[in-house]
Design a protein around this motif. Sequence first.
Motif, PDB file in Angstrom:
ATOM      1  N   THR A  20       0.849  -1.202   0.000  1.00 39.05           N
ATOM      2  CA  THR A  20       0.000   0.000   0.000  1.00 39.05           C
ATOM      3  C   THR A  20       0.876   1.241   0.000  1.00 39.05           C
ATOM      4  N   ARG A  21       0.262   2.377  -0.342  1.00 35.97           N
ATOM      5  CA  ARG A  21       1.024   3.629  -0.404  1.00 35.97           C
ATOM      6  C   ARG A  21       1.297   4.166   1.002  1.00 35.97           C
ATOM      7  N   LEU A  22       2.449   4.792   1.197  1.00 40.96           N
ATOM      8  CA  LEU A  22       2.836   5.311   2.512  1.00 40.96           C
ATOM      9  C   LEU A  22       1.852   6.364   3.005  1.00 40.96           C
ATOM     10  N   GLU A  23       1.419   7.282   2.096  1.00 39.05           N
ATOM     11  CA  GLU A  23       0.511   8.340   2.530  1.00 39.05           C
ATOM     12  C   GLU A  23      -0.836   7.778   2.991  1.00 39.05           C
ATOM     13  N   ASP A  24      -1.251   6.643   2.358  1.00 41.72           N
ATOM     14  CA  ASP A  24      -2.504   6.024   2.792  1.00 41.72           C
ATOM     15  C   ASP A  24      -2.356   5.411   4.180  1.00 41.72           C
ATOM     16  N   VAL A  25      -1.216   4.796   4.431  1.00 38.35           N
ATOM     17  CA  VAL A  25      -0.959   4.206   5.747  1.00 38.35           C
ATOM     18  C   VAL A  25      -0.932   5.295   6.816  1.00 38.35           C
ATOM     19  N   MET A  26      -0.169   6.352   6.545  1.00 32.09           N
ATOM     20  CA  MET A  26      -0.060   7.453   7.515  1.00 32.09           C
ATOM     21  C   MET A  26      -1.418   8.090   7.771  1.00 32.09           C
ATOM     22  N   SER A  27      -2.189   8.300   6.713  1.00 37.33           N
ATOM     23  CA  SER A  27      -3.508   8.914   6.853  1.00 37.33           C
ATOM     24  C   SER A  27      -4.424   8.060   7.718  1.00 37.33           C
ATOM     25  N   THR A  28      -4.453   6.771   7.444  1.00 38.78           N
ATOM     26  CA  THR A  28      -5.330   5.866   8.199  1.00 38.78           C
ATOM     27  C   THR A  28      -4.912   5.777   9.661  1.00 38.78           C
ATOM     28  N   ARG A  29      -3.587   5.591   9.885  1.00 39.83           N
ATOM     29  CA  ARG A  29      -3.106   5.442  11.255  1.00 39.83           C
ATOM     30  C   ARG A  29      -3.303   6.736  12.048  1.00 39.83           C
ATOM     31  N   PHE A  30      -3.023   7.872  11.403  1.00 36.05           N
ATOM     32  CA  PHE A  30      -3.165   9.141  12.120  1.00 36.05           C
ATOM     33  C   PHE A  30      -4.635   9.429  12.437  1.00 36.05           C
ATOM     34  N   ALA A  31      -5.504   9.035  11.547  1.00 37.84           N
ATOM     35  CA  ALA A  31      -6.944   9.228  11.799  1.00 37.84           C
ATOM     36  C   ALA A  31      -7.374   8.428  13.023  1.00 37.84           C
ATOM     37  N   ARG A  32      -6.882   7.171  13.114  1.00 40.18           N
ATOM     38  CA  ARG A  32      -7.227   6.348  14.276  1.00 40.18           C
ATOM     39  C   ARG A  32      -6.643   6.936  15.551  1.00 40.18           C
ATOM     40  N   TYR A  33      -5.403   7.401  15.457  1.00 38.77           N
ATOM     41  CA  TYR A  33      -4.747   8.012  16.629  1.00 38.77           C
ATOM     42  C   TYR A  33      -5.487   9.283  17.047  1.00 38.77           C
ATOM     43  N   SER A  34      -5.849  10.108  16.062  1.00 40.84           N
ATOM     44  CA  SER A  34      -6.557  11.358  16.357  1.00 40.84           C
ATOM     45  C   SER A  34      -7.893  11.072  17.029  1.00 40.84           C
ATOM     46  N   LYS A  35      -8.619  10.104  16.493  1.00 37.21           N
ATOM     47  CA  LYS A  35      -9.915   9.750  17.081  1.00 37.21           C
ATOM     48  C   LYS A  35      -9.745   9.333  18.541  1.00 37.21           C
ATOM     49  N   TYR A  36      -8.674   8.580  18.785  1.00 40.76           N
ATOM     50  CA  TYR A  36      -8.434   8.122  20.163  1.00 40.76           C
ATOM     51  C   TYR A  36      -8.150   9.290  21.094  1.00 40.76           C
ATOM     52  N   ILE A  37      -7.204  10.168  20.703  1.00 43.08           N
ATOM     53  CA  ILE A  37      -6.821  11.232  21.646  1.00 43.08           C
ATOM     54  C   ILE A  37      -7.907  12.299  21.756  1.00 43.08           C
ATOM     55  N   ILE A  38      -8.755  12.410  20.737  1.00 43.91           N
ATOM     56  CA  ILE A  38      -9.861  13.364  20.835  1.00 43.91           C
ATOM     57  C   ILE A  38     -10.923  12.826  21.782  1.00 43.91           C
ATOM     58  N   GLN A  39     -11.313  11.581  21.587  1.00 40.69           N
ATOM     59  CA  GLN A  39     -12.437  11.035  22.353  1.00 40.69           C
ATOM     60  C   GLN A  39     -12.016  10.459  23.702  1.00 40.69           C
ATOM     61  N   ASP A  40     -10.796   9.938  23.809  1.00 37.53           N
ATOM     62  CA  ASP A  40     -10.427   9.168  24.996  1.00 37.53           C
ATOM     63  C   ASP A  40      -9.217   9.711  25.741  1.00 37.53           C
ATOM     64  N   ARG A  41      -8.859  10.953  25.485  1.00 40.71           N
ATOM     65  CA  ARG A  41      -7.718  11.460  26.237  1.00 40.71           C
ATOM     66  C   ARG A  41      -7.845  12.948  26.583  1.00 40.71           C
ATOM     67  N   ALA A  42      -7.916  13.831  25.588  1.00 42.74           N
ATOM     68  CA  ALA A  42      -7.674  15.250  25.829  1.00 42.74           C
ATOM     69  C   ALA A  42      -8.928  16.094  26.030  1.00 42.74           C
ATOM     70  N   LEU A  43     -10.058  15.665  25.484  1.00 41.10           N
ATOM     71  CA  LEU A  43     -11.258  16.490  25.549  1.00 41.10           C
ATOM     72  C   LEU A  43     -12.259  15.916  26.544  1.00 41.10           C
ATOM     73  N   PRO A  44     -12.934  16.766  27.288  1.00 47.83           N
ATOM     74  CA  PRO A  44     -13.893  16.279  28.289  1.00 47.83           C
ATOM     75  C   PRO A  44     -15.243  15.933  27.662  1.00 47.83           C
ATOM     76  N   ASP A  45     -15.965  15.080  28.333  1.00 48.90           N
ATOM     77  CA  ASP A  45     -17.325  14.742  27.931  1.00 48.90           C
ATOM     78  C   ASP A  45     -18.257  15.858  28.398  1.00 48.90           C
ATOM     79  N   ALA A  46     -19.198  16.258  27.541  1.00 44.44           N
ATOM     80  CA  ALA A  46     -20.098  17.364  27.895  1.00 44.44           C
ATOM     81  C   ALA A  46     -21.032  17.002  29.040  1.00 44.44           C
ATOM     82  N   ARG A  47     -21.236  15.709  29.275  1.00 39.28           N
ATOM     83  CA  ARG A  47     -22.218  15.285  30.276  1.00 39.28           C
ATOM     84  C   ARG A  47     -21.687  15.387  31.707  1.00 39.28           C
ATOM     85  N   ASP A  48     -20.479  14.867  31.935  1.00 37.66           N
ATOM     86  CA  ASP A  48     -19.922  14.930  33.302  1.00 37.66           C
ATOM     87  C   ASP A  48     -18.697  15.831  33.400  1.00 37.66           C
TER      88      ASP A  48
END
Length: 858
Positions: A20-48
């Motif tokens: 596979t192409r390197l840019e596709d790998v980086m894009s996919t992996r970074f998207a997964r990493y971003s989703k993780y740190i956005i939802q499960d690390r750095a940002l608070p939940d609006a409810r609690d």
Amino acid sequence: MNKNVDKKLNQFIEEKIQKTRLEDVMSTRFARYSKYIIQDRALPDARDGLKPVQRRILYAMGEMGLAHNKPYKKSARIAGEVMGKYHPHGDSSIYEAMVRMSQDFKMRVPLIDMHGNNGSIDGDSAAAMRYTEARLSKEAEYLLKDIEKRTVPFVPNFDDEEQEPTVLPAKFPNLLVNGAMGISAGYATKIPPHNLREIIDATIALIENPNLTDDEMLAIVKGPDFPTGGIVQGKDGIKQALKTGAGKIIIRSKTAIEEISKSQDRIVITEIPYEVVKADLVRAIDNLRINNNIEDILEIRDETDQEGLRIAIDLKKGADAQFILNYLYKNSDLQIAYNYNMVAILNHRPVQVGVIELLKTYIEHQKEVITNRSNYELDKATKRNHIVDGLIKMTSVVEEVIQVIRKSENKSQSKINIQNRFGFTELQAEAIVMLQLYRLSTTDIQALMDEQQALKKEMDKLNQILSNERILMKTIKNELLEVHAIIGQDRRTVIEDEIEAIKIDHRDLIQDERIMVGITKDGYVKRASLRSFNASKEVGLKENDCLLFEEEINTLDTLLMFTNLGNFIFLPAYKIDEQKWKDLGVYINNIVPVEKNERIIRVFSITDFKSNKKLLLASKQGLMKQVNLSDFEVTRYNKPMRAMKLDKDDELRSVDFEVKENIISLSKEGYVLRFNTEELPIYGLSAGGVKSMSLNDGDELAVAFYAKESDDFYFLTSRGHVIKDTVLELPRYARNRRGVILVERQKTNPHYVVSASRLSRTQVKEDVKVRLLSTKEALVTVVSELKYVANKFGKKMLDDGYYMEIANALGEEVETKPTPKKKAEAIDEKPAKVIEEAIITKENKQIRLSRLDLFDEE
């Protein structure tokens, strides 16, 4: 052999390795990493309002039983529990999150109660986790409340051995109360803390009116409420942020300007902006001094102690304190800009929203929490009701049930036999066979029936919550009100509409305590602690000087000192340097510059200038006026200010306080005039007085004071005699008359009136203190010592007279109507003996004056 290996290797590569192409790998992996740190690390939940690590810490501590009223446990043990069960990351990140949640200068409502060094506002790090101990705060327990009742969803932890909540029940809107900061991939959040009471009030208002406007919301939520206090400026920025989630405000330190001496000031900082490190701020200001960016700073000191934060900036003599303060606002973190960026996770997505949207999300969360809790409690109550119903039915066939159990071989057969014989369910049969025999008494049967009634009521209530939206919302509102009442706190941050507006009351910085203040007739001022006063056997004085004013007052009180030149000196008590009572004190000219021939004639201690009280000012030439006490409150007081406009050859002779219905004025030569207080107008400070007592040539006004008709009064003569008289016996005249004569004139060494003071019935009853001054000494006595003597010139108390003052009564003065003397019958009436005096007028006419004569001004 080699060919076979190569063939197998190529086959393995083709099967296992993807091309596979390197840019596709980086894009996919970074998207997964971003989703993780956005939802499960750095940002608070609006409810609690919590990030995952914070939620996991609080949940773990709750599971460990670390309630706010339970013993502390080592932070290392808590961090290990969190890391081992819920958060597979470094222990330092867990401990740092714990520390932040315990810091009262970072969190508006701390969620962890930490015992030990948990860092400081100077940027000091906390002690290692092996040294500190922690437990949940009372507020954190409200975030966890009812979590055991299946109120929120749980998911498996990282190794599928434990369950952890995806959100906490959160009995208050924690996201807005404590705020949040975080940086993730492509998103960042910056939400300031707010006041818990205001946020709960806003939530309740939104429950009652879902169509609440932004302006109505702004009327409830005034703005941020930082744990470090400070002043927030810019109402427009707050309004925009509450509406859109983005806006800019200014946070300014709370400052005050103190006077070190008459020409030297000190800037004092008592609250600094949120997230500013105090040690860095002090260092930055000191660098401005070292680098000569600003030359007027003499020294900067961090005087913070257990009483609170305090940074003192001493300025050089003559420096403009306000200019330097403005310079520091611009060039240091004494004032900072704060940009809202209210981003939180809503429905698993990062969204920038305003306050109304956040509160609506919180309300929806609470509806789910209360619904889930009600379902859990209803299920539990239904099961228990079913069991209780079976136990109650069993009581009617208890003998047969016992027989069946006795004939059964074991517990399971007993249950089956009971079910088959009497029709009980398996749940009821289990409860019956587990029942202890003593529970079959009449009392316990009644208890079961009472429990059944209570269960039915509870079930009805829960069914209403589950079936009626209005009752559900009312339940949420009531629970919010409970939190409001128990853990609500007063606002710390001041909100200013305009950025340039700054209103600081420097009196708030002064410690409230009782002190002793003394002022001498020669102008020496001293302040001492009560301990020093009580320990001193005698007061420190210059030769031939004596105390004109000696009183125990509050440090927040203000001294009004009136001078003979018609000026007054406004001197807050805390401005006086503290000394020992045996010291001489500070000469008034070293505090406020006065004229060479200016001397203090009267001193008052004022606690509140806002009252409707008035002062009476009288001059040597017989001019008088009344002035509202509020006119004497000033903001700049580095020099004497005018109290009464005087002619060149006139001077202020008398000042009195506390209005009464009569004004009594005495002249030097012994004339007395009584007239209604209403006749004397009220003027401002810059005005002169009106003619109020007509004087003979060579005579001058000695003293004037307020008095009631029921009062007596004493006056002091130049020869040190004290003479008593009664107000009622003085005829009431119109203003600007000469009055009647009280003191018989002598050709040699006459008695001149120098001072006087009223005496009420309450003062007599309390036997209050009397201060008598001569030109060389003071005599402090009590009223009872001023006994009447037969001598027409009263009782001799001093070698010569200078000033007298009778202390005010401690109790409330009772209104007493004077009883006029009864007239004797005509046959017994004898002509009264009247003190009179012959005076030769300019026209060489001889006239006689007495206290019973009325004289108009010629």
